[in-house]
Design an enzyme around this catalytic site. Structure first.
Site, PDB file in Angstrom:
ATOM      1  N   GLY A  13     -21.931 -14.503  34.488  1.00 34.73           N
ATOM      2  CA  GLY A  13     -21.637 -13.805  33.248  1.00 34.73           C
ATOM      3  C   GLY A  13     -22.736 -13.978  32.324  1.00 34.73           C
ATOM      4  O   GLY A  13     -23.187 -15.018  32.096  1.00 34.73           O
ATOM      5  N   LYS A  79     -21.007 -11.396  40.957  1.00 31.48           N
ATOM      6  CA  LYS A  79     -19.991 -11.419  42.105  1.00 31.48           C
ATOM      7  C   LYS A  79     -21.103 -11.102  43.081  1.00 31.48           C
ATOM      8  O   LYS A  79     -22.226 -10.803  43.131  1.00 31.48           O
ATOM      9  CB  LYS A  79     -18.949 -10.227  42.127  1.00 31.48           C
ATOM     10  CG  LYS A  79     -19.686  -8.959  41.631  1.00 31.48           C
ATOM     11  CD  LYS A  79     -18.678  -7.871  41.355  1.00 31.48           C
ATOM     12  CE  LYS A  79     -19.084  -6.407  41.180  1.00 31.48           C
ATOM     13  NZ  LYS A  79     -18.255  -5.478  40.881  1.00 31.48           N
ATOM     14  N   GLY A  80     -20.360 -11.056  44.247  1.00 31.08           N
ATOM     15  CA  GLY A  80     -21.163 -11.084  45.641  1.00 31.08           C
ATOM     16  C   GLY A  80     -21.994 -12.109  46.185  1.00 31.08           C
ATOM     17  O   GLY A  80     -23.165 -12.442  45.776  1.00 31.08           O
ATOM     18  N   GLY A 116     -23.397 -20.752  34.964  1.00 32.10           N
ATOM     19  CA  GLY A 116     -22.240 -21.522  34.774  1.00 32.10           C
ATOM     20  C   GLY A 116     -22.136 -22.289  36.116  1.00 32.10           C
ATOM     21  O   GLY A 116     -23.015 -22.432  37.216  1.00 32.10           O
ATOM     22  N   ASP A 117     -20.832 -23.126  36.181  1.00 36.72           N
ATOM     23  CA  ASP A 117     -20.609 -23.931  37.311  1.00 36.72           C
ATOM     24  C   ASP A 117     -20.724 -23.149  38.681  1.00 36.72           C
ATOM     25  O   ASP A 117     -21.313 -23.467  39.607  1.00 36.72           O
ATOM     26  CB  ASP A 117     -19.590 -24.923  37.048  1.00 36.72           C
ATOM     27  CG  ASP A 117     -17.978 -24.076  36.996  1.00 36.72           C
ATOM     28  OD1 ASP A 117     -18.243 -23.069  36.438  1.00 36.72           O
ATOM     29  OD2 ASP A 117     -17.271 -24.578  37.300  1.00 36.72           O
ATOM     30  N   THR A 140     -22.429 -20.791  29.598  1.00 32.27           N
ATOM     31  CA  THR A 140     -21.038 -20.100  29.725  1.00 32.27           C
ATOM     32  C   THR A 140     -20.432 -20.035  28.337  1.00 32.27           C
ATOM     33  O   THR A 140     -20.372 -21.401  27.913  1.00 32.27           O
ATOM     34  CB  THR A 140     -20.296 -20.548  30.606  1.00 32.27           C
ATOM     35  OG1 THR A 140     -18.920 -20.015  30.809  1.00 32.27           O
ATOM     36  CG2 THR A 140     -20.100 -22.146  30.876  1.00 32.27           C
ATOM     37  N   ASP A 142     -17.478 -20.065  28.201  1.00 33.26           N
ATOM     38  CA  ASP A 142     -16.266 -20.805  28.609  1.00 33.26           C
ATOM     39  C   ASP A 142     -16.570 -22.304  28.411  1.00 33.26           C
ATOM     40  O   ASP A 142     -15.343 -23.088  28.029  1.00 33.26           O
ATOM     41  CB  ASP A 142     -15.863 -20.814  29.988  1.00 33.26           C
ATOM     42  CG  ASP A 142     -15.659 -19.261  30.225  1.00 33.26           C
ATOM     43  OD1 ASP A 142     -15.372 -18.292  29.552  1.00 33.26           O
ATOM     44  OD2 ASP A 142     -15.829 -19.269  31.759  1.00 33.26           O
ATOM     45  N   ARG A 177       2.727 -10.098   9.287  1.00 33.81           N
ATOM     46  CA  ARG A 177       3.116  -9.883  10.621  1.00 33.81           C
ATOM     47  C   ARG A 177       2.645 -11.366  11.389  1.00 33.81           C
ATOM     48  O   ARG A 177       1.993 -12.176  10.872  1.00 33.81           O
ATOM     49  CB  ARG A 177       1.959  -8.971  11.190  1.00 33.81           C
ATOM     50  CG  ARG A 177       2.507  -7.438  11.011  1.00 33.81           C
ATOM     51  CD  ARG A 177       1.555  -6.498  11.329  1.00 33.81           C
ATOM     52  NE  ARG A 177       2.072  -5.015  11.529  1.00 33.81           N
ATOM     53  CZ  ARG A 177       1.436  -3.979  11.424  1.00 33.81           C
ATOM     54  NH1 ARG A 177       0.049  -4.100  11.195  1.00 33.81           N
ATOM     55  NH2 ARG A 177       2.026  -2.815  11.284  1.00 33.81           N
ATOM     56  N   ARG A 287     -19.247 -12.222  24.138  1.00 30.56           N
ATOM     57  CA  ARG A 287     -20.394 -12.632  25.070  1.00 30.56           C
ATOM     58  C   ARG A 287     -21.780 -11.915  24.577  1.00 30.56           C
ATOM     59  O   ARG A 287     -22.540 -12.176  24.666  1.00 30.56           O
ATOM     60  CB  ARG A 287     -20.147 -12.124  26.821  1.00 30.56           C
ATOM     61  CG  ARG A 287     -19.046 -12.815  27.373  1.00 30.56           C
ATOM     62  CD  ARG A 287     -19.523 -13.424  28.772  1.00 30.56           C
ATOM     63  NE  ARG A 287     -20.098 -12.284  29.465  1.00 30.56           N
ATOM     64  CZ  ARG A 287     -19.579 -11.728  30.611  1.00 30.56           C
ATOM     65  NH1 ARG A 287     -18.361 -12.227  31.080  1.00 30.56           N
ATOM     66  NH2 ARG A 287     -19.993 -10.850  31.158  1.00 30.56           N
TER      67      ARG A 287
HETATM   68  O1  F6P Z   1     -16.972 -16.712  32.539  1.00 29.77           O
HETATM   69  C1  F6P Z   1     -17.349 -15.972  31.373  1.00 29.77           C
HETATM   70  C2  F6P Z   1     -16.385 -14.859  31.092  1.00 29.77           C
HETATM   71  O2  F6P Z   1     -16.486 -14.113  30.083  1.00 29.77           O
HETATM   72  C3  F6P Z   1     -14.742 -15.296  31.219  1.00 29.77           C
HETATM   73  O3  F6P Z   1     -14.571 -16.102  30.061  1.00 29.77           O
HETATM   74  C4  F6P Z   1     -14.087 -14.222  31.538  1.00 29.77           C
HETATM   75  O4  F6P Z   1     -12.767 -14.557  32.088  1.00 29.77           O
HETATM   76  C5  F6P Z   1     -14.771 -13.645  32.527  1.00 29.77           C
HETATM   77  O5  F6P Z   1     -16.247 -14.008  32.229  1.00 29.77           O
HETATM   78  C6  F6P Z   1     -14.889 -12.121  32.610  1.00 29.77           C
HETATM   79  O6  F6P Z   1     -15.795 -11.628  33.639  1.00 29.77           O
HETATM   80  P1  F6P Z   1     -16.354 -10.068  33.535  1.00 29.77           P
HETATM   81  O7  F6P Z   1     -17.404 -10.046  32.842  1.00 29.77           O
HETATM   82  O8  F6P Z   1     -16.453  -9.960  35.106  1.00 29.77           O
HETATM   83  O9  F6P Z   1     -15.207  -9.164  33.069  1.00 29.77           O
END
Ligand code: F6P
Length: 363
Positions: A13, A79-80, A116-117, A140, A142, A177, A287
């Protein structure tokens, strides 16, 4: 020293600060060592696809503008798996040899992977197939990569989440709220904890610490009893329901992603507290956007150190930030480890000390 040719790619990501790292690598390699630097497009795909997909960096392309830009100019994929790559006909194919052949075709001497890891583990496995020397740079939002206090992108994401808290507080007060902010972080709660503390949360829920709905409701009641008519709750997307179920959404491509724990909490809390509840899911705004100055600095320091490691012949290592210094650790030491929030560390202790409800783990 003979002129080297190094490749660099971004994988997994995206986040803010990737371009600053690319720029730093280009500057250090070209200015410092007179090397050639090739940016591989779309993670490992740029070396697996034919024709190869890359761009050669020069000091003009790696300009100061890159320092300020969000995203990654190289593109990325999260992915992939190249070892079982999903093909259009529904089958999977091992494309690791295509990656190694692509690396050779480009005549590279080493590869820098910003990931990332998870993506770093896959890239390292790919590199091992062909004896490709690799240096990793952690990124990342995260912030869960082992052995580094900071990964590129975390601090900018934290600024976004913290600003969201600043915006939610006045509207929460106006309408009496309970505002719930759901933040990213995958299986860890670094963004939630830091944004919650910085943003004055009353409760912070993270995957690392079990919580109870009664505990959250009790905190809201306490706040009320103290004379405040509103409350702020931050929840990390990876938190489970009280019964231990992950809350995910299946995307159009069939991939499941965390999302929805905020709505779950709101529904449950509405039966336990007499207050209107609203949910904000911050999502990918964490992000995107320009990297903050701290991320630009960390990314730049990482980029320079990564190139220096290659110059010193120190391969299969990841650059890391520890106690205000850039250091490097073996890639084998970070593989398969997720660095979560320490339930008894400084950040959790601070939250408890401020009276924030962070779950039911004793101190
Ligand atoms: O690992 C980074 C991250 O933004 C996570 O915090 C989140 O769960 C995930 O990627 C979201 O992935 P995508 O961009 O595939 O929706």
């Amino acid at each position: 020293m003979a002129q080297k040719r190094i490749g660099i790619l971004t994988s997994g990501g995206d986040c803010a600060g990737l371009n600053a790292a690319l720029r730093a690598v280009a500057h250090r390699a070209i200015r410092g060592y007179g090397w050639k630097v090739y940016g591989i497009r779309d993670g490992s795909l740029g070396l697996m696809n034919r024709p190869l997909d890359f761009v050669e960096f020069d000091l003009h392309t790696a300009s100061g503008e890159m320092l300020r830009m969000g995203g990654t100019i190289l593109g990325t994929v999260n992915k992939g798996d190249p070892f079982a790559y999903p093909m259009p006909d529904g089958t999977t194919r091992d494309r690791s040899q295509e990656f190694v052949e692509g690396y050779r075709e480009l005549g590279l001497d080493a590869l820098i992977v910003i990931g990332g890891d998870g993506s770093m583990r896959i890239l390292n496995k790919l590199c091992k197939v062909g004896g490709v020397p690799m240096v990793g740079i952690p990124k990342t939002i995260d912030n869960d990569v082992a052995h580094t206090d900071y990964a590129i992108g975390f601090i900018t994401a934290l600024s976004v989440a913290s600003e969201a808290m600043d915006r939610l507080a006045p509207t929460a007060a106006s309408h009496h709220r309970v505002m719930i902010l759901e933040v990213m972080g995958r299986d860890v709660g670094h963004i939630a904890m830091a944004a919650g503390i910085a943003g004055g949360a009353d409760a912070i829920l993270i995957p690392e610490i079990p919580y109870s709905l009664d505990g959250v409701a009790g905190k809201i009641a306490e706040v009320r009893a103290e004379g405040r008519n509103h409350a702020l709750v931050v929840v990390a997307e990876g938190c489970k329901t009280e019964s231990g179920r992950s809350v995910t959404q299946v995307q159009a491509d069939g991939e499941a992603r965390y999302g929805g724990i905020g709505q779950y909490l709101a529904a449950k809390l509405s039966t336990l507290v007499e207050a209107e509840t609203r949910v904000t899911v911050l999502g990918h705004v964490q992000r995107g956007g320009q990297p903050g100055p701290r991320d630009r600095m960390i990314a730049s320091a990482f980029g320079v150190h990564a190139v220096d490691l290659i110059a010193q012949g120190k391969m299969d290592r990841m650059v890391a930030w520890q106690h205000g210094q850039v250091v490097d650790v073996p890639l084998t030491e970070i593989a398969g480890i997720t660095r979560g929030v320490d339930p008894y560390g400084t950040v959790a202790h601070t939250a408890r000390g401020l009276g924030i409800y962070i779950g039911d783990m004793g101190v």
